[in-house]
Every structure is written in structure tokens, then in C-alpha cells.
Enzyme design. Structure first.
Site, PDB file in Angstrom:
ATOM      1  N   HIS A  98      29.030  13.459 -57.403  1.00 18.26           N
ATOM      2  CA  HIS A  98      28.281  13.779 -56.183  1.00 18.26           C
ATOM      3  C   HIS A  98      27.948  15.269 -56.168  1.00 18.26           C
ATOM      4  CE1 HIS A  98      27.121  14.150 -52.026  1.00 18.26           C
ATOM      5  NE2 HIS A  98      28.064  15.055 -51.853  1.00 18.26           N
ATOM      6  N   ARG A 146      23.049   7.637 -59.259  1.00 15.00           N
ATOM      7  CA  ARG A 146      23.497   8.992 -59.567  1.00 15.00           C
ATOM      8  C   ARG A 146      24.431   8.912 -60.766  1.00 15.00           C
ATOM      9  NH1 ARG A 146      28.395  10.416 -57.546  1.00 15.00           N
ATOM     10  NH2 ARG A 146      28.171   9.856 -55.378  1.00 15.00           N
ATOM     11  N   TYR A 180      36.325   6.346 -57.563  1.00 17.73           N
ATOM     12  CA  TYR A 180      35.679   5.309 -56.757  1.00 17.73           C
ATOM     13  C   TYR A 180      34.670   4.442 -57.503  1.00 17.73           C
ATOM     14  CZ  TYR A 180      32.244   9.119 -56.276  1.00 17.73           C
ATOM     15  OH  TYR A 180      31.356  10.126 -56.514  1.00 17.73           O
TER      16      TYR A 180
HETATM   17  C1  TPP Z   1      26.302  15.435 -41.072  1.00 15.85           C
HETATM   18  C2  TPP Z   1      27.014  15.493 -42.383  1.00 15.85           C
HETATM   19  N1  TPP Z   1      28.166  14.819 -42.530  1.00 15.85           N
HETATM   20  C3  TPP Z   1      28.851  14.877 -43.692  1.00 15.85           C
HETATM   21  C4  TPP Z   1      28.374  15.609 -44.727  1.00 15.85           C
HETATM   22  C5  TPP Z   1      29.165  15.703 -46.034  1.00 15.85           C
HETATM   23  N2  TPP Z   1      28.423  15.031 -47.102  1.00 15.85           N
HETATM   24  C6  TPP Z   1      27.645  15.730 -47.943  1.00 15.85           C
HETATM   25  S1  TPP Z   1      26.779  14.746 -48.953  1.00 15.85           S
HETATM   26  C7  TPP Z   1      27.465  13.352 -48.305  1.00 15.85           C
HETATM   27  C8  TPP Z   1      27.026  12.009 -48.842  1.00 15.85           C
HETATM   28  C9  TPP Z   1      25.540  11.829 -48.774  1.00 15.85           C
HETATM   29  O1  TPP Z   1      25.158  10.580 -49.235  1.00 15.85           O
HETATM   30  P1  TPP Z   1      23.658  10.113 -49.283  1.00 15.85           P
HETATM   31  O2  TPP Z   1      23.011  10.303 -47.956  1.00 15.85           O
HETATM   32  O3  TPP Z   1      23.631   8.746 -49.848  1.00 15.85           O
HETATM   33  O4  TPP Z   1      22.956  11.143 -50.265  1.00 15.85           O
HETATM   34  P2  TPP Z   1      23.275  11.453 -51.784  1.00 15.85           P
HETATM   35  O5  TPP Z   1      24.169  12.666 -51.809  1.00 15.85           O
HETATM   36  O6  TPP Z   1      23.909  10.267 -52.388  1.00 15.85           O
HETATM   37  O7  TPP Z   1      21.960  11.776 -52.378  1.00 15.85           O
HETATM   38  C10 TPP Z   1      28.375  13.679 -47.306  1.00 15.85           C
HETATM   39  C11 TPP Z   1      29.184  12.706 -46.575  1.00 15.85           C
HETATM   40  C12 TPP Z   1      27.171  16.316 -44.535  1.00 15.85           C
HETATM   41  N3  TPP Z   1      26.648  17.078 -45.497  1.00 15.85           N
HETATM   42  N4  TPP Z   1      26.507  16.237 -43.367  1.00 15.85           N
END
Ligand code: TPP
Lengths: 380, 324
Positions: free
Chosen positions: A277, A273, A286
């Protein structure tokens, strides 16, 4: 008191069981792989390039719209275009995709007007399109939930006899998108298990973009993500997620297997990415800029451009594409502001198919209260 | 006295609790390097180390489930759920395990766990980021639920919650994180499970907690301009409820209005109205009214201003109550 952590991260796969499938190098050279190949001609590569460029443009405009206060939030996908376009273009009309909140490129491939993606982020919609019309489910913000939905949909395909008939117009499969962070959720592991047990025609497409907000992949798993599949009884493959040809080839093969009735597969698209985020995140807290610079050299769009230039693609093609991207940008800016505002009164009717007396009463109360307020701008 | 925003009050309270007891530890998504998405744990990992401020894998069930084992080993985990709408993957561990283990073990097992949940709307967020699930925890026997409304309470209540041997769901009004308030670092306010009269009045009683306390105080200010004297009570504790100050107030004013963001049906307002009716029946000059969110899933944020109780709706309810 201290907790010791292994300092090497085995997800880097020193044993080499999960080498990256790559078909186009960062320098724009086509390379061959003994199992997967991209069979399209240069025209089709130009089509992929077009999608890559347009999907980056969506991102660019949405980021700008967010900065101008037109969107509350945006989840940038910059850097992940190849994973999204490569896989998205491997789908057939009858297939179904279950995205997270970042699959803007896949949405483009599924024919969803990119302007509709903005509704959720603008705060005027909770969805914005009809999933059945596009074979593209609503965005899922709860991490991992959609992998189970995808598995259930795939089970339905099995039940409907829409798998393994040999009819290429009929046989269908499902693709579920999620991030590396999602692999920590119980629901994702449950989806893997169910898909295997029911031989569901679902391809799990993990975009390992190295981070879940601030947590790097080694905080989610200590084994290669592609290896997960093995424990559940199906195959995992790791692909260069910045290589659109490889992503297309591997996804095409996995989807075809699934359509043929050979069950699930996990694809780990190893990518990065490039941006934050979301627009409310501060990645400098980070990760260091050196890391970002390294990944810049692997840009998914640049490498295709290099290839196309060497193949003698005329400048006119690139100019036309620039104009098309410009037009898309204008469409996004204009449509965003014109997206209809939500009317709370209407929402009372949308909670259930058959409304309830309580909701009817609350709606009446709300309307009476709203009417009792002085109209805006009236002097008192 | 020092001035700080509510969010900073929580941060300072967490720091004080960690300094006071080295069994106190923090666990949650992005709480370490990032300091949490709201920066409530900012700087704590730097100062207390990665063993005491743990960046959790992205797994709410994991966060809660492992915390149970950690408490059985003598730790006092303070858990951050990133947003209200993401607590449900952990719901099973909270209601089936955390809430029941002390009871099942006839007291042999304690669960000194604090579950911090930034809750409520009003920040223009996307879906799942603005929910008010407090009643779902308050109706679960074996859990205690509290909510702070100002910086001083944030600073002290988080420490009181951490010191408690019972599991506490700590609801943080996220839209008030940036509100400045005076914090008295020397002396603690009321105990954790006590409500407080924040503004005295004689004509009607507004009962609120968390984010709606400020709305009610502002409503009372506005009502005063129209000549109505409104008492405002901050419940602070949602389970157990401390309603004696409420009863005392309603007996004087004869008018009670409960205000919360959560949906009306089976919300805390329902329980509070029932108890006021039982205890103050002969003093009531009007039915107990509720001003709440509607029974809708949280709407798109551009409709949240109409969805959430605001000044106008509270004042309308006050007028309606006084008109009886
Ligand atoms: C159940 C849940 N817990 C926490 C969050 C908050 N949150 C949103 S995105 C994220 C990180 C997601 O990481 P990843 O699965 O690697 O996907 P990426 O965004 O990197 O594509 C978090 C912790 C959420 N959306 N849903």
C-alpha cells in the site's frame, strides 16, 4: 456471538451486468467491444507504452529512494499503470484532474515533472506544483475529499458555459480519482449525488485495486462498484484496469459525454496493486502470494509489449525507451536530493494571504530563538 | 513488573479489557488481520474473533455513528482512528452525537465509547499524519479526553477508559509507541482523571501530557546540570483537568510553563495558564509561559523539528521564567 457474512462477494457480478470492457487481452491480442473502441494507430499505442514504462520507472526509483532514506514514504502504483495512463491520456489540456496520492502516472500525463511528486513524500512540500498550470490538483491524502472538489470544479465549468458549446477547444470536463476503499466514505457518496443533481461534467474514476490497505473490496461494498452510479442516477462502467486501450477508450467516451453536457459517469477500473500500500505496509499480512502471482499474468505493460512485438516494432524503439527511462531515473535521483528544504520561517507567511499579528509575532519569536542557538558545528 | 514498549502496553491493556468483559469490542480501519497500522491491536482478532475485532469499512463517520447504536445495544466499542488527521470526517458524530446523547436523554442513554487517536508529530510522516486536535475535543462539553505518556499508563489507562461509562477520547502519543517502560501488571496507577507529579523540583514547574512529557523530563535532566531543579507534571487527563497538583506545585516553585505540540492559540496551554493565574496569582514570580507548536498547519516533516517544542525551546522558556 458471531457475525455471519455472505461468503460470496457479489462485486464479482455473477449476473454479468458489469462485464469488463477489454480491448487488449493479457496475451496481447486486440479484441473488439460493441460499444467502445480504441481508434489510435500503432504509433499512438507506442506512445501509451512509453508512458506505461516511464510511469513504472518513477515507481521503481521512488521505492529505491525511500529505501535509501531519501523519502519518508512512497505510495507505489505498480500494476495500476494502464488505468492511470489510459485515463490520463484521454484528457485534454483544458480538462482538470483531481488525484489521490497514488496518481503518479496521471501526473506524468498532465506534464507535472515527476521529480516534483517526490516533495510530499520527502517531507519538504505539502504539494509541489501549481494545480492551474497542469490541470492537476494537489494530491489528496484524506480519502475521498477530492471527489467533492472535482464535482465543485465541474459545477464551475457548467456555470462558466464551458460545457456543451460544441467548441472542442473550450468544452472541458473533470476527472476524479479514488480507490475502492474511498467508496465507503460519505464524501464520495455526496459527490456522486451532487454531480448527478447538478449534471456536473465529472468522470469518477475508481481504481479498484482490490485493497484499501489491508481491507479487501468486500469490506467496502457488497455490490459491484460500477453499480453504485445507477442508484445516483448516472451510468457506471467496469473496465479492465490493466488494459490501457480499454481504459483510454472508455475514459475518452466518458469525458466527451461530460464535455458535451451529458453529466457524470463512473468508471470502475478493475485492477490490482502489485506492491505494498505504501512503503511502510506489509502486504504479506493480508494477502497471499498466489493471488499476486495470478495478477502478474495480467501485467498492464507486458501485454502491450507483446502486441507491439507482434506488430513488428523494431528493437530500436525499445532500446531508446530504456535509455529514456534510465535518464528519467537519473533525473529523479538527482532532483530528489536537490529539492529545497522547507524553511519554517517562510511558512509563517504562507498561512494566509493577509498575515495576522499573532503569526508575525510568532515568526519573530521563532527567528529570535533560532538566532539564539549556537550555530551548528561551533565549538563551545 | 515487566518491561514493554508503550504500544505493547496498549495492546496488553486492550486484551485485558476484552478478557474481562465480552461486551468490549474493537472497530477501526485495518485493526484485524493487519493489527492496525501501528500494530496496537496485533493478534486480538486472531484470539477474540472477527465479531469482536472488526475491520471497518473506510469510513470514520460510519465507525463513530455505528458505535453509537452499538452502545445502545449494550456494547462497549473501542474505536481506532488510524491517524489524527482522519478524525474529522467523524467529528460531526463525535461532537454532535456522542458528546450530547447522555445529556439530551437526561442520563437515560450512556455512551461508553473509547475513541483511540494516535496523535502528534515527530515521526517524519506526510501531511494529516501528525496533528494535535486534542483541544477540539477537550472544549466539547460531554467528552472526556485523556493522554498517556508511558507504558504503565498505557496499559492501565486504556482499561480505565474502557471501563468508564462516559465517552473518552484517548490520545496516544504515536512517536512514543516504541519507548520501553516498566509496567506493573498487578496494581493500577492513579485513577484515569488524575494528573501526576513525575519528577519533583523546587525552581519551576513543567506541565505536559502525552508526547511532551518525555521532552519535559529530558529538559528537567538538562536543567539539573545547570543547577535548576524542575518539577514535571504529567496531566494525563485533559478533560476534566486535574490541576490541584499543578496549583500545589506552582505555589512552591512560583514558575509555571505549559508545554504541548498543538498550536498555541486556544490550545490547552491557554486554559491551564488562565486557571493557574486565577488560583496561584500571589505565588507567581513570572507569568505562566507556554511552549507550543506555532499557529501553522502542520508543516512538511523536514521542518517539524523546528516546529515541535524540543529541549532547547523548553529550556529557553525555563530560563526566561526564572529570569523574572
Ligand atoms: C479519511 C481517511 N481515513 C483513513 C486514511 C488512511 N488511509 C490511507 S490510504 C487508505 C486506504 C485507501 O484505500 P483505497 O481508497 O482503496 O485507495 P488505494 O490506496 O487502494 O488506492 C487508508 C485507510 C486516510 N488517508 N484518510
Amino acid at each position: 456471538m458471531s457475525v455471519s457474512m455472505p461468503d460470496t462477494y457479489v462485486a464479482d457480478d455473477p449476473a454479468g451486468a458489469f462485464p469488463l470492457v477489454q480491448l487488449l487481452t493479457p496475451e496481447g491480442q486486440r479484441v473488439s467491444h460493441d460499444e467502445f473502441s480504441y481508434d489510435g494507430d500503432d504509433d499512438s499505442i507506442r506512445d501509451l507504452f512509453r508512458d506505461l514504462v516511464l510511469s513504472r520507472r518513477i515507481d521503481f526509483e521512488a521505492n529505491a529512494l525511500q529505501r535509501h532514506g531519501e523519502l519518508g514514504l512512497w505510495a507505489p502504483a505498480q500494476g495500476q499503470e494502464a488505468a492511470q495512463i489510459g485515463s490520463g491520456r484521454a484528457l485534454r489540456p483544458q480538462d482538470f484532474a483531481f488525484p489521490t496520492y497514488r496518481e503518479h502516472g496521471v501526473a506524468l500525463c498532465r506534464g507535472v515533472d515527476p521529480a516534483l511528486l517526490l516533495g510530499l513524500f520527502r517531507g519538504v512540500e505539502l504539494g509541489g506544483w501549481d494545480p492551474a498550470e497542469h490541470g492537476f490538483a494537489l494530491y489528496s491524502i484524506v480519502i475521498g475529499a477530492q471527489t467533492l472538489h472535482a464535482t465543485g470544479y465541474a459545477m464551475g465549468l457548467n456555470l462558466d458555459g464551458a460545457v456543451g458549446t460544441g467548441d472542442s477547444e473550450r468544452d472541458a470536463a473533470v476527472i476524479a480519482y479514488f480507490g475502492d476503499g474511498a467508496t465507503s466514505q460519505g464524501s464520495v457518496n455526496e459527490a456522486f449525488d451532487w454531480a448527478a443533481v447538478f449534471n456536473a461534467p465529472v468522470v469518477f474514476f475508481c481504481q479498484n485495486n482490490q485493497y484499501a490497505i489491508s481491507a479487501s473490496t468486500d469490506r467496502q461494498t457488497r455490490g459491484p462498484i460500477a453499480q453504485r452510479a445507477g442508484g445516483f442516477g448516472f451510468r457506471g462502467i467496469r473496465v479492465d484496469g490493466n488494459d490501457v486501450l480499454a481504459c483510454h477508450a472508455v475514459t475518452t467516451a466518458a469525458m466527451q459525454r461530460a464535455r458535451d453536457g451529458e453529466g457524470p459517469m463512473l468508471i470502475e477500473a478493475y485492477t490490482y496493486r502489485m506492491g505494498a500500500h505504501t512503503t511502510s505496509d506489509d502486504p504479506t499480512r493480508y494477502r497471499d502470494s498466489a493471488e499476486v502471482e495470478t495478477w502478474k499474468l495480467k501485467d498492464p505493460i507486458e501485454r502491450v509489449k507483446r502486441y507491439l512485438l507482434v506488430q513488428g516494432t523494431p528493437q530500436e524503439f525499445f532500446d531508446d525507451l530504456d535509455a529514456e527511462a534510465e535518464e528519467l531515473g537519473r533525473h529523479l535521483r538527482e532532483t530528489c536530493k536537490a529539492l529545497p528544504e522547507p524553511d519554517l520561517a517562510e511558512l509563517f507567511d504562507e498561512v494566509f494571504v493577509e498575515g495576522t499579528p499573532e503569526l508575525a509575532e510568532q515568526k519573530a519569536d521563532y527567528l529570535a530563538f533560532r538566532d539564539s542557538l549556537e550555530p551548528e558545528g561551533s565549538a563551545s | 513488573m515487566t518491561k514493554m514498549p508503550l504500544g505493547k502496553g496498549l495492546n496488553a491493556g486492550l486484551r485485558a479489557a476484552m478478557e474481562a468483559d465480552d461486551k468490549v469490542m474493537i472497530m477501526g480501519e485495518d485493526v484485524g488481520k493487519l493489527g492496525g497500522v501501528f500494530r496496537i491491536t496485533d493478534g486480538l482478532q486472531k484470539d477474540f474473533g472477527e465479531s469482536r475485532v472488526i475491520d471497518a469499512p473506510l469510513s470514520e463517520s460510519g465507525i463513530l455513528g455505528t458505535a453509537i447504536g452499538l452502545t445502545m445495544r449494550g456494547y462497549r466499542p473501542v474505536l481506532e482512528i488510524q491517524f489524527d488527521g482522519f478524525v474529522y470526517p467523524a467529528y460531526d458524530q463525535i461532537v454532535s452525537q456522542v458528546a450530547k446523547l447522555h445529556f439530551r436523554s437526561r442520563g437515560a442513554v450512556t455512551m461508553p465509547i473509547v475513541i483511540r487517536i494516535p496523535f502528534g508529530g515527530g515521526i517524519g510522516a506526510v501531511e494529516h499524519h501528525s496533528e494535535s486536535p486534542e483541544a477540539q475535543f477537550a472544549l466539547t462539553a460531554g467528552l472526556k479526553v485523556v493522554s498517556c505518556s508511558n507504558a504503565n499508563d498505557a496499559y492501565w489507562m486504556i482499561q480505565q477508559a474502557i471501563a468508564s461509562d462516559d465517552p473518552i477520547v484517548f490520545m496516544e502519543p504515536k512517536r512514543r509507541y516504541w519507548d520501553q517502560g516498566e509496567v506493573d501488571l498487578e496494581s493500577a496507577p492513579a485513577p484515569l482523571h488524575a494528573s501526576r507529579v513525575l519528577r519533583e523540583g523546587t525552581d519551576a514547574t513543567l506541565i505536559a501530557y502525552g508526547p511532551m512529557v518525555k521532552t519535559c523530563l529530558e529538559s528537567a535532566d538538562a536543567a539539573a546540570e545547570e543547577g535548576n531543579s524542575i518539577e514535571v507534571i504529567d496531566l494525563r487527563t485533559l478533560s476534566p483537568l486535574d490541576l490541584d497538583p499543578v496549583f500545589e506545585s506552582v505555589r512552591r516553585t512560583g514558575h509555571a510553563i505549559v508545554v504541548h505540540e498543538a498550536a498555541q492559540t486556544l490550545g490547552l496551554g491557554a486554559e491551564i495558564s488562565a486557571r493557574i493565574t486565577e488560583k496561584c496569582f500571589f505565588s507567581l514570580e513570572a507569568p505562566v509561559l507556554r511552549v507550543t507548536g506555532y499557529d501553522l498547519p502542520y508543516p512538511p516533516s523536514r521542518a517539524e523539528e523546528e516546529f515541535l517544542p524540543g529541549l532547547d525551546r523548553v529550556l529557553e522558556a525555563v530560563d526566561r521564567s526564572l529570569a523574572y
